[in-house]
Enzyme design. Structure first.
Site, PDB file in Angstrom:
ATOM      1  NE  ARG A   1     -61.749 -91.726-104.113  1.00 17.61           N
ATOM      2  CZ  ARG A   1     -61.760 -91.579-102.868  1.00 17.61           C
ATOM      3  NH1 ARG A   1     -62.552 -91.684-101.952  1.00 17.61           N
ATOM      4  NH2 ARG A   1     -60.381 -91.477-102.269  1.00 17.61           N
TER       5      ARG A   1
ATOM      6  CG  ASN B   1     -66.418 -91.176-103.734  1.00 14.58           C
ATOM      7  OD1 ASN B   1     -65.760 -91.777-103.056  1.00 14.58           O
ATOM      8  ND2 ASN B   1     -65.983 -89.961-104.054  1.00 14.58           N
TER       9      ASN B   1
ATOM     10  NE  ARG C   1     -55.755 -93.131 -93.810  1.00 15.34           N
ATOM     11  CZ  ARG C   1     -56.258 -92.790 -94.995  1.00 15.34           C
ATOM     12  NH1 ARG C   1     -55.618 -91.859 -95.623  1.00 15.34           N
ATOM     13  NH2 ARG C   1     -57.603 -93.112 -95.112  1.00 15.34           N
TER      14      ARG C   1
ATOM     15  CG  HIS D   1     -56.642 -87.299-101.183  1.00 16.69           C
ATOM     16  ND1 HIS D   1     -55.853 -87.224-100.142  1.00 16.69           N
ATOM     17  CD2 HIS D   1     -57.658 -88.047-100.757  1.00 16.69           C
ATOM     18  CE1 HIS D   1     -56.296 -87.491 -99.019  1.00 16.69           C
ATOM     19  NE2 HIS D   1     -57.529 -87.882 -99.357  1.00 16.69           N
TER      20      HIS D   1
ATOM     21  CD  GLU E   1     -63.203 -86.578-103.889  1.00 19.76           C
ATOM     22  OE1 GLU E   1     -63.991 -86.760-103.192  1.00 19.76           O
ATOM     23  OE2 GLU E   1     -62.119 -87.147-103.667  1.00 19.76           O
TER      24      GLU E   1
END
Ligand code: AMP
Length: 399
Positions: free
Chosen positions: A91, A10, A235, A179, A384
């Site tokens: 991922r 990941n 961001r 996500h 995840e």
């Protein structure tokens, strides 16, 4: 029973996390986990913990690039201390318009996904590098890609299509959402408790919010790239295109190279903006909270803006879903920042959201709404890796 070791990789924009599970006979036993963090700095961290949580490696190497970071991981995985994996799950943030489903990785598939590097410029280069290196490291082992965009495939076209000329839409420019593996893992963990009308706020270094009806995503805040949506650590989030044009014209005063100007603009919008840009201090909520406690007004405004955008999205999802049954907070801020959860919920009483301040005083899993809150509010940490593992085991047995 023979073991079924599955390696999960990941990668983030500056880290590579890895874990090995034994998935034999439906088991999900973690055998080891580790990470190479701080890529691009000379203050890297590399660690491994075994299945009992004991650290078996702990170093602070220079990690100038992903090459050195992955070399450390490859050396550890190939040392003979760990079983050769039966399968590997990766991922991937975005595979572009032609790769929307989780599937087995081939060199051609990697090339196809790499063409859309502009849709996840901070994430795609490192992810495709790791895929190619892992194929070399374990040439006989099947590798599978799990996409963050997969969960958002149910978003209706009215939400995903962008108001731009058709020639750009035809190039795959649309809202994808990210996500997704985290969102899937929340749905998986809620199990039978998934309500009809659910909003999940994934608030981490990157932050996004999704509206979910009966377990299927109907809207999400991020768009073509992870830079859109609510503001996050570095961001902008959604922003008037005129702002970007203004900054671009400023940049163009000192460069005539259009690509270089675009790169500079990207750095401004995705690495120097958000909480970091507004506070001129830090992208980490822990530092911002400390600064706020000392009266720092810029940090206060940055966090207020973060909270304000989250509230606006929750309000619009309330309208889109026709009400709300459950609100879930997840991600590093959602799990740990008690004040952010309290501030977000403070002005949402009209939507039936009321926190119990004592219950909210937790880090990690729990219900934090008051008994008489119409909307159940809870904290659920993302899982995840477990979700990637589930996908890999399914694809391994059906491929
Ligand atoms: P993630 O990207 O989900 O790993 O989240 C990382 C971010 O979570 C960090 O950059 C911090 O902003 C935030 N965070 C982590 N731990 C805490 C904490 N104890 N209190 C407040 N914020 C935290």
């Amino acid at each position: 029973m023979p073991s079924l070791p599955v390696l999960v990789l990941n990668s983030g924009s500056s880290s590579i996390k890895f874990s090995v599970y034994d998935a034999a006979g439906g088991a999900r036993t973690k055998r080891l986990e580790g990470a190479a963090d701080g890529i691009g700095t000379n203050q890297g961290k590399f660690w491994i913990r075994n299945g009992n949580g004991e650290k078996t490696a702990d170093k602070s190497p220079d990690l100038p690039s992903r090459v050195e970071a992955f070399a450390l991981i490859a050396e550890a995985l190939n040392s003979g201390d760990f079983p050769i994996p039966a399968a590997v799950g990766h991922r991937m943030v975005c595979g572009g318009p032609t790769v929307q489903h989780n599937q087995r990785i081939t060199p051609e598939l990697i090339d196809k996904m790499e063409r859309y590097v502009a849709f996840a410029p901070l994430h795609t280069p490192i992810a495709v590098y790791i895929m190619r290196e892992t194929l070399k490291l374990f040439p006989d082992v099947p590798n599978f890609v799990c996409l963050d965009t997969y969960f958002h495939r149910t978003i209706p076209e009215v939400a995903s299509h962008l108001p731009i000329p058709g020639e750009y839409s035809a190039m795959g420019v649309r809202r994808y959402g990210f996500h997704g593996i985290s969102y899937e893992s929340i749905i998986y963990q809620l199990g039978d408790e998934v309500p009809e009308r659910l909003v999940v706020a994934h608030l981490g270094n990157g932050a996004s919010i999704s509206a979910i009806r009966n377990g299927a995503c109907i809207d999400t805040s991020m768009g073509l790239t992870p830079t859109g949506g609510i503001i996050s650590a570095t961001r902008t989030g959604d922003i008037d295109p005129g702002v970007l044009l203004f900054i671009l014209r400023e940049i163009a005063k000192s460069t005539s190279d259009a690509n270089a100007a675009a790169d500079k603009l990207e750095t401004v919008a995705s690495k120097r903006a958000g909480l970091l840009g507004m506070s001129a201090l830090s992208n980490d909520m822990r530092n911002l909270r400390e600064a706020i406690a000392q009266g720092n007004t810029k940090a206060r405004l940055a966090v207020d803006k973060f909270v304000w955008t989250i509230q606006k999205w929750i309000g619009s999802y309330f309208a889109e879903l026709g009400g709300l049954d459950m609100l879930v907070f997840t991600g590093g801020i959602g799990e740990n920042d008690i004040a952010t959860r309290a501030e977000v919920c403070s002005s949402l009483g009209a939507l039936g959201i009321r926190l119990d301040m004592e219950r909210n005083n937790i880090r990690g899993e729990g219900i934090i709404s008051a008994e008489d809150s119409r909307v159940v509010v809870r904290v659920v940490p993302p899982a995840e890796d477990l979700m990637i593992l589930n996908h890999v085991v399914r694809m391994l047995t059906t491929s």
